[in-house]
Design a protein around this motif. Structure first.
Motif, PDB file in Angstrom:
ATOM      1  N   GLU A 139       0.843  -1.210   0.000  1.00 15.57           N
ATOM      2  CA  GLU A 139       0.000   0.000   0.000  1.00 15.57           C
ATOM      3  C   GLU A 139       0.872   1.250   0.000  1.00 15.57           C
ATOM      4  O   GLU A 139       0.609   2.211  -0.708  1.00 15.57           O
ATOM      5  N   ARG A 140       1.908   1.216   0.809  1.00 19.78           N
ATOM      6  CA  ARG A 140       2.806   2.375   0.882  1.00 19.78           C
ATOM      7  C   ARG A 140       3.480   2.611  -0.469  1.00 19.78           C
ATOM      8  O   ARG A 140       3.636   3.748  -0.915  1.00 19.78           O
ATOM      9  N   LEU A 141       3.861   1.510  -1.134  1.00 22.33           N
ATOM     10  CA  LEU A 141       4.482   1.632  -2.445  1.00 22.33           C
ATOM     11  C   LEU A 141       3.511   2.265  -3.457  1.00 22.33           C
ATOM     12  O   LEU A 141       3.889   3.134  -4.241  1.00 22.33           O
ATOM     13  N   GLN A 142       2.251   1.816  -3.401  1.00 21.78           N
ATOM     14  CA  GLN A 142       1.259   2.373  -4.330  1.00 21.78           C
ATOM     15  C   GLN A 142       1.054   3.855  -4.082  1.00 21.78           C
ATOM     16  O   GLN A 142       0.838   4.631  -4.999  1.00 21.78           O
ATOM     17  N   GLU A 143       1.160   4.235  -2.807  1.00 24.17           N
ATOM     18  CA  GLU A 143       0.869   5.608  -2.433  1.00 24.17           C
ATOM     19  C   GLU A 143       2.041   6.544  -2.726  1.00 24.17           C
ATOM     20  O   GLU A 143       1.880   7.603  -3.299  1.00 24.17           O
ATOM     21  N   SER A 144       3.231   6.135  -2.334  1.00 21.56           N
ATOM     22  CA  SER A 144       4.342   7.094  -2.397  1.00 21.56           C
ATOM     23  C   SER A 144       5.586   6.543  -3.081  1.00 21.56           C
ATOM     24  O   SER A 144       6.660   7.107  -2.967  1.00 21.56           O
ATOM     25  N   GLY A 145       5.425   5.458  -3.824  1.00 20.62           N
ATOM     26  CA  GLY A 145       6.617   4.845  -4.404  1.00 20.62           C
ATOM     27  C   GLY A 145       6.810   5.130  -5.879  1.00 20.62           C
ATOM     28  O   GLY A 145       7.379   4.310  -6.596  1.00 20.62           O
ATOM     29  N   SER A 146       6.367   6.322  -6.335  1.00 17.68           N
ATOM     30  CA  SER A 146       6.408   6.570  -7.783  1.00 17.68           C
ATOM     31  C   SER A 146       7.831   6.573  -8.336  1.00 17.68           C
ATOM     32  O   SER A 146       8.032   6.497  -9.534  1.00 17.68           O
ATOM     33  N   ARG A 147       8.836   6.669  -7.467  1.00 23.28           N
ATOM     34  CA  ARG A 147      10.208   6.627  -7.958  1.00 23.28           C
ATOM     35  C   ARG A 147      10.750   5.200  -8.032  1.00 23.28           C
ATOM     36  O   ARG A 147      11.840   4.971  -8.525  1.00 23.28           O
ATOM     37  N   SER A 148       9.986   4.261  -7.477  1.00 31.25           N
ATOM     38  CA  SER A 148      10.485   2.887  -7.443  1.00 31.25           C
ATOM     39  C   SER A 148      10.348   2.225  -8.810  1.00 31.25           C
ATOM     40  O   SER A 148       9.344   2.397  -9.491  1.00 31.25           O
ATOM     41  N   ILE A 150       9.571  -0.688  -9.368  1.00 31.52           N
ATOM     42  CA  ILE A 150       8.486  -1.676  -9.404  1.00 31.52           C
ATOM     43  C   ILE A 150       7.126  -1.026  -9.126  1.00 31.52           C
ATOM     44  O   ILE A 150       6.128  -1.711  -8.900  1.00 31.52           O
ATOM     45  N   TYR A 151       7.092   0.316  -9.172  1.00 28.95           N
ATOM     46  CA  TYR A 151       5.862   1.053  -8.892  1.00 28.95           C
ATOM     47  C   TYR A 151       4.711   0.621  -9.805  1.00 28.95           C
ATOM     48  O   TYR A 151       3.619   0.308  -9.350  1.00 28.95           O
ATOM     49  N   GLU A 152       4.981   0.570 -11.122  1.00 30.61           N
ATOM     50  CA  GLU A 152       3.930   0.200 -12.070  1.00 30.61           C
ATOM     51  C   GLU A 152       3.411  -1.205 -11.790  1.00 30.61           C
ATOM     52  O   GLU A 152       2.230  -1.494 -11.885  1.00 30.61           O
ATOM     53  N   GLU A 153       4.363  -2.086 -11.464  1.00 33.30           N
ATOM     54  CA  GLU A 153       4.023  -3.483 -11.208  1.00 33.30           C
ATOM     55  C   GLU A 153       3.096  -3.589 -10.000  1.00 33.30           C
ATOM     56  O   GLU A 153       2.079  -4.291 -10.035  1.00 33.30           O
ATOM     57  N   ILE A 154       3.437  -2.892  -8.925  1.00 33.22           N
ATOM     58  CA  ILE A 154       2.640  -2.958  -7.692  1.00 33.22           C
ATOM     59  C   ILE A 154       1.266  -2.320  -7.915  1.00 33.22           C
ATOM     60  O   ILE A 154       0.274  -2.706  -7.304  1.00 33.22           O
ATOM     61  N   ASN A 155       1.219  -1.352  -8.830  1.00 31.39           N
ATOM     62  CA  ASN A 155      -0.066  -0.708  -9.102  1.00 31.39           C
ATOM     63  C   ASN A 155      -1.034  -1.594  -9.869  1.00 31.39           C
ATOM     64  O   ASN A 155      -2.198  -1.239 -10.052  1.00 31.39           O
ATOM     65  N   LYS A 156      -0.565  -2.747 -10.336  1.00 33.17           N
ATOM     66  CA  LYS A 156      -1.481  -3.691 -10.961  1.00 33.17           C
ATOM     67  C   LYS A 156      -2.347  -4.390  -9.907  1.00 33.17           C
ATOM     68  O   LYS A 156      -3.313  -5.060 -10.234  1.00 33.17           O
ATOM     69  N   ILE A 157      -1.938  -4.255  -8.626  1.00 31.22           N
ATOM     70  CA  ILE A 157      -2.751  -4.845  -7.548  1.00 31.22           C
ATOM     71  C   ILE A 157      -3.950  -3.945  -7.305  1.00 31.22           C
ATOM     72  O   ILE A 157      -3.798  -2.756  -7.049  1.00 31.22           O
ATOM     73  N   THR A 158      -5.164  -4.531  -7.406  1.00 34.71           N
ATOM     74  CA  THR A 158      -6.352  -3.700  -7.183  1.00 34.71           C
ATOM     75  C   THR A 158      -6.949  -3.925  -5.797  1.00 34.71           C
ATOM     76  O   THR A 158      -7.693  -3.090  -5.307  1.00 34.71           O
ATOM     77  N   ALA A 159      -6.646  -5.066  -5.182  1.00 34.53           N
ATOM     78  CA  ALA A 159      -7.168  -5.308  -3.836  1.00 34.53           C
ATOM     79  C   ALA A 159      -6.229  -6.228  -3.075  1.00 34.53           C
ATOM     80  O   ALA A 159      -5.550  -7.074  -3.671  1.00 34.53           O
ATOM     81  N   MET A 160      -6.168  -6.012  -1.755  1.00 37.94           N
ATOM     82  CA  MET A 160      -5.359  -6.881  -0.907  1.00 37.94           C
ATOM     83  C   MET A 160      -6.225  -7.347   0.245  1.00 37.94           C
ATOM     84  O   MET A 160      -6.778  -6.526   0.974  1.00 37.94           O
ATOM     85  N   GLU A 161      -6.350  -8.641   0.375  1.00 40.33           N
ATOM     86  CA  GLU A 161      -7.180  -9.159   1.447  1.00 40.33           C
ATOM     87  C   GLU A 161      -6.320  -9.936   2.433  1.00 40.33           C
ATOM     88  O   GLU A 161      -5.698 -10.950   2.073  1.00 40.33           O
ATOM     89  N   VAL A 162      -6.288  -9.426   3.675  1.00 36.14           N
ATOM     90  CA  VAL A 162      -5.564 -10.147   4.711  1.00 36.14           C
ATOM     91  C   VAL A 162      -6.516 -11.204   5.265  1.00 36.14           C
ATOM     92  O   VAL A 162      -7.466 -10.885   5.988  1.00 36.14           O
ATOM     93  N   VAL A 163      -6.285 -12.465   4.902  1.00 39.84           N
ATOM     94  CA  VAL A 163      -7.190 -13.539   5.315  1.00 39.84           C
ATOM     95  C   VAL A 163      -6.975 -13.844   6.796  1.00 39.84           C
ATOM     96  O   VAL A 163      -7.903 -13.889   7.583  1.00 39.84           O
ATOM     97  N   ASP A 164      -5.732 -14.051   7.164  1.00 39.99           N
ATOM     98  CA  ASP A 164      -5.374 -14.142   8.585  1.00 39.99           C
ATOM     99  C   ASP A 164      -3.925 -13.694   8.699  1.00 39.99           C
ATOM    100  O   ASP A 164      -3.332 -13.250   7.712  1.00 39.99           O
ATOM    101  N   ASP A 165      -3.345 -13.826   9.886  1.00 33.67           N
ATOM    102  CA  ASP A 165      -1.976 -13.356  10.114  1.00 33.67           C
ATOM    103  C   ASP A 165      -0.967 -13.918   9.112  1.00 33.67           C
ATOM    104  O   ASP A 165       0.048 -13.302   8.825  1.00 33.67           O
ATOM    105  N   ARG A 166      -1.267 -15.137   8.654  1.00 36.15           N
ATOM    106  CA  ARG A 166      -0.296 -15.835   7.823  1.00 36.15           C
ATOM    107  C   ARG A 166      -0.676 -15.902   6.349  1.00 36.15           C
ATOM    108  O   ARG A 166      -0.014 -16.553   5.564  1.00 36.15           O
TER     109      ARG A 166
END
Lengths: 548, 307
Positions: A139-148, A150-166
């Motif tokens: 999330e941090r990369l999507q928000e403020s990682g425009s210089r990275s 792999i920024y474009e690559e990470i922006n292909k993620i549209t949703a992240m679901e934390v199912v459980d801790d693991r």
């Protein structure tokens, strides 16, 4: 020797040293130890690989920051890659294996990836590594990682679901074949949310990851010191030692000048550097040093700008490809084996390389070059220079101010002169050259790339990149379609077939004349034992120890 | 005197404004796009355009200059580095102590050795001592400093193993860079002292002094030297000012973490705010040391009065 070991008359360290004397690499030695089927007793191991000592490296600039998401600076990467670890890693055979992730599944439509994370891993600041750490990092990369990178690559993620801790499931806007590679390099290092929050604006000057090394001290412009992370327990599988490194600390000294780096290696102020051609013979014959060879994931090439009048004719471009003698370039300018001739845009160090394409690609053949030029309507005129419609075939080659590029350009100039092409050379400082290249006012450009993925074809030759990294100004819709498809195709065989087709187009259109793949030789002081190198570069240090 | 100083400080402000405008204009005219330099070889066109806008480099340079002055006056800030995102003043502040160490070391050493050898050469004019100084200073002036640096590394570090090659932290690290910087200016100062001393020693007041029966030592070290030192002082001042901005080549060769190394890096990476900061620092250094030299002139030469 193996019999000796079985009778435990030799410590592991002696064995490794003798093996070294026999010319076996550390990895081959490790394999031998494995095949001998001898369980080396812990006491022997400990005697050989005592904890302690410092290994010292040189970096050419101060790291810009140790925040892995906001920089492309190479010194920064070198250091933060030691501090942060990633969900997965690339193994010696270039396949991906789990690191912070134990395993993962990809859904049938290729749009969801579920990672199962390892248990019992903590960050340097003591906070636990969980699925939330992964979510926070991306999330941090999507928000403020425009210089990275792999920024474009990470922006292909549209949703992240934390199912459980693991467990965490990532959903993508489109299938991405390059995602695994993107998150396996240091830019995808997993951050500790609490450490970032605590550091505030200072994050980047302080760092906290899950990798083997913690940041101990940073003297701006001079020295960065790392210390072994005592709780480290997640080294990649190619190491025997999966826990805390044997070496206590690592120092990175800022030494910008190549000569000073070499002198520092000779005096023992640093323990390892990458050698230049002139230094290779000297260090190879000095038993105070071990030499490790690795290949670069990239090539240096001539970009022939198809939008310029002199290089717009494909026959001229193919003729240039036939007129260049790569062997002569490699043998005269890269003593000590620091380059291999290449004929394909993807060299043997990158997946997608094809020996078949190499066979079909234009090789050195002066007669064929002259025939193609004659076919294109060029005839020898004054001073033996080719002329057509009153205009001479006199293209301008642009390159950087580096000595190596200057020498290559001069040799290319002489080689082209033999077929009647009167090329001139312009050298520009790199930042100025990259800006100039976007204007497209160059006939030929001598540059190189380094990218460990066949997606390099998209990055450096697709028309989507005309305003940035496609310095050859190549544009072919059919090729564009293939390399875009390559980004979305997850099936390995299918994907490699796509890059085969794409490279086939390249050797017909010839926007690039591949010249050579750089080879790196790294000298390491003999006092550092158990070191090895990744096939495409990067010293492997977790099994290494200081032997003085 | 006070009025003179105020006047000079006022002039200094004008010089600084002029220099800062020139440096701000640099972002407009120097080839090389910072956004492209920062994002690296594989950046997408969108990312480049976005970063360019974020950094404000698409604005005309007077707009950028206006922002720079506003920030300087309201926040006392020279901006932040495009690379590290840290305050330019912090970046320079981290390096300045190292540059000061080197500056004082080199200026001190070269002044002491330069003046001493110059006096010796003047007093023993035409004798072997004079010849030796002549040969030494010719060498010192004509040999390029990077070559001296490499030679010293080879001899003192590799051959003898006495001194470390690169880095900072101990007094040993300071020796080679200081020597490299001091050598050419020992030569300049030595020659200047010699000719100024010879001129002074030929003056009437020296003959008068000798006729009055003053000791030769007093004639040379007090009466002649005080007048001969004026031009040497100017050189010391200029050198001090120049070195405050960092000794570019020397700092790079010896991996010395001073302002010079920061400046070289920032230029190569098109980190304009940091380049701007270091150029302003050099300017301030020059202006201030010139002012101090002028004031010292008045002290050393009673004929000079400031209205």
């Amino acid at each position: 020797m193996l019999a000796d070991l079985e009778h435990r008359r030799l410590g592991r360290r002696d064995f490794v040293q003798r093996a070294g004397a026999l010319g076996l690499s550390a990895r081959a030695t490790a394999m031998l130890l494995g095949t001998a089927g001898v369980a080396v007793p812990a006491s022997v191991m400990a005697a050989a690989q005592e904890q302690g000592g410092t290994m010292r490296f040189a970096v050419t600039t101060d790291p810009e920051t140790l925040d892995p998401q906001v920089t492309t600076n190479s010194a920064a990467y070198t250091v933060f890659d030691m501090i942060y670890s990633t969900l997965i890693y690339q193994d010696l055979d270039l396949t991906f294996q789990g690191l912070l992730a134990e395993s993962w599944e990809i859904s049938d439509d290729n749009l969801n990836v579920t990672f199962h994370l390892r248990e019992g891993i903590t960050f340097h600041d003591g906070s636990p590594f969980t699925a939330d750490s992964v979510r926070y990092t991306f999330e941090r990369l999507q928000e403020s990682g425009s210089r990275s990178p792999i920024y474009e690559e990470i922006n292909k993620i549209t949703a992240m679901e934390v199912v459980d801790d693991r467990t965490i499931t990532l959903t993508f806007s489109e299938p991405s074949a390059t995602f695994m590679n993107a998150i396996s390099n240091g830019y995808g290092g997993i951050l500790s949310e609490s450490a970032v929050a605590e550091a505030g604006d200072e994050f980047g000057r302080v760092a906290s990851g899950t990798n083997a090394w913690t940041l101990e001290d940073w003297q701006t412009g001079s020295l960065v010191t790392l210390h072994a992370f005592e709780e480290f327990n997640a080294a990649p599988g190619y190491y025997e030692n999966r826990g805390r490194p044997y070496i206590d600390s690592i120092e990175y000294k800022v030494i910008p000048e190549a000569f000073t780096q070499v002198a520092s290696l000779e005096t023992g102020e640093i323990d390892a550097i990458e050698l230049t051609a002139t230094d290779v013979p000297r260090f190879e014959n000095d038993d105070r040093f071990q030499i490790f060879t690795s290949r670069t994931t990239g090539i240096n090439n001539l970009g022939l700008n198809p939008t310029r009048p002199l290089t717009s004719d494909v026959n001229v471009r193919r003729a240039i490809a036939h007129a260049i003698d790569r062997d002569e370039i490699v043998n005269t300018l890269f003593e000590g084996g620091l380059a291999e001739p290449v004929y394909t845009a993807l060299p043997p160090s990158i997946q997608g390389y094809s020996a078949e394409i190499e066979e079909m690609a234009p090789h050195f053949d002066l007669e064929e070059a002259e025939r193609l030029l004659a076919e294109a309507g060029w005839e020898r005129g004054d001073d033996d220079v080719l002329v057509k419609d009153g205009e001479q075939l006199a293209p301008v080659l642009y390159t950087t101010t580096s000595t190596a590029n200057g020498q290559i350009a001069t040799l290319v100039q002489a080689q082209l002169r033999k077929v009647g092409i009167d090329m001139t050379i312009e050298q520009m400082e790199i930042a100025a050259l990259l800006e100039f290249a976007i204007t497209g006012e160059h006939d030929i450009i001598l540059l190189g790339y380094n990218w460990n993925e066949p997606d390099a074809l998209y990055l450096f030759l697709s028309s989507d990149r005309l305003e940035s990294s496609n310095q050859a100004r190549y544009s072919n819709p059919e090729f564009d379609e293939l390399v875009r498809q390559g980004q979305r195709t997850l099936d390995h065989e299918e994907r490699m077939a796509i890059y085969y087709d794409a490279q086939k187009i390249l050797i017909e259109d010839m926007p690039w004349v591949p010249l050579y793949m750089p080879i790196t030789k790294t000298a390491v002081a003999s006092r550092i034992q158990g070191v090895d190198i990744f096939p495409t570069g990067g010293l492997l240090l977790n099994d290494a120890w200081v032997a003085d | 005197m006070a009025r003179y100083i105020i006047n000079r400080l006022f002039q200094a402000v004008i010089v600084l404004i002029g220099v800062s405008i020139a440096v701000a204009a640099m972002t407009e005219f120097v080839p090389g796009d910072p956004a492209l330099a920062i994002l690296g070889e594989n950046a997408s066109p969108d990312a480049i355009a976005a970063l360019r806008e974020e950094m404000g480099f698409d604005d005309p340079f007077w707009v950028q200059y206006g922002r720079f002055i506003e920030r300087l006056l309201t926040e006392g800030s020279l901006g932040t580095s495009l690379r590290t995102n840290r305050e330019v003043l912090v970046e320079i502040g981290d390096r300045l102590p190292y540059t000061l160490m080197l500056t004082f070391g080199a200026v001190g050493l070269s002044t002491v050795l330069g003046i001493t050898s110059g006096i010796l050469a003047a007093v023993r004019r035409g004798k072997p001592t004079d010849m030796a100084v002549l040969v030494g200073t010719t060498a010192g002036l004509s040999v390029p400093s990077f070559w001296v640096a490499l030679l010293m590394i080879w001899f003192f570090s590799i051959r003898l193993g006495w001194l470390p090659v690169a880095g900072a932290g101990t007094w040993q690290h300071l020796v080679l860079p200081t020597l490299t910087l001091a050598l050419p200016s020992i030569a300049t100062k030595s020659r200047l002292t010699r000719s100024a001393m010879l001129e002074a020693l030929g003056q009437d007041y020296i003959r008068t002094g000798r006729a009055k029966g003053l000791r030769e030592r007093r004639v040379i070290l007090v009466h002649a030297l005080r007048n001969a030192l004026l031009p040497v002082m100017t050189i010391v001042g200029l050198q001090f000012g120049a070195l405050l901005g960092g000794a570019f080549i020397t700092e790079v060769i010896f991996g010395w973490p001073g302002v010079g190394q920061l400046a070289v890096n920032s230029i190569l990476q098109r980190d304009f705010p940091v380049v701007q900061g270091t150029v302003l620092l050099v300017t301030v250094g020059f202006v201030l040391t010139n002012l101090i030299v002028d004031i010292l002139y008045a002290w050393a030469d009673p004929r000079i009065h400031y209205a």
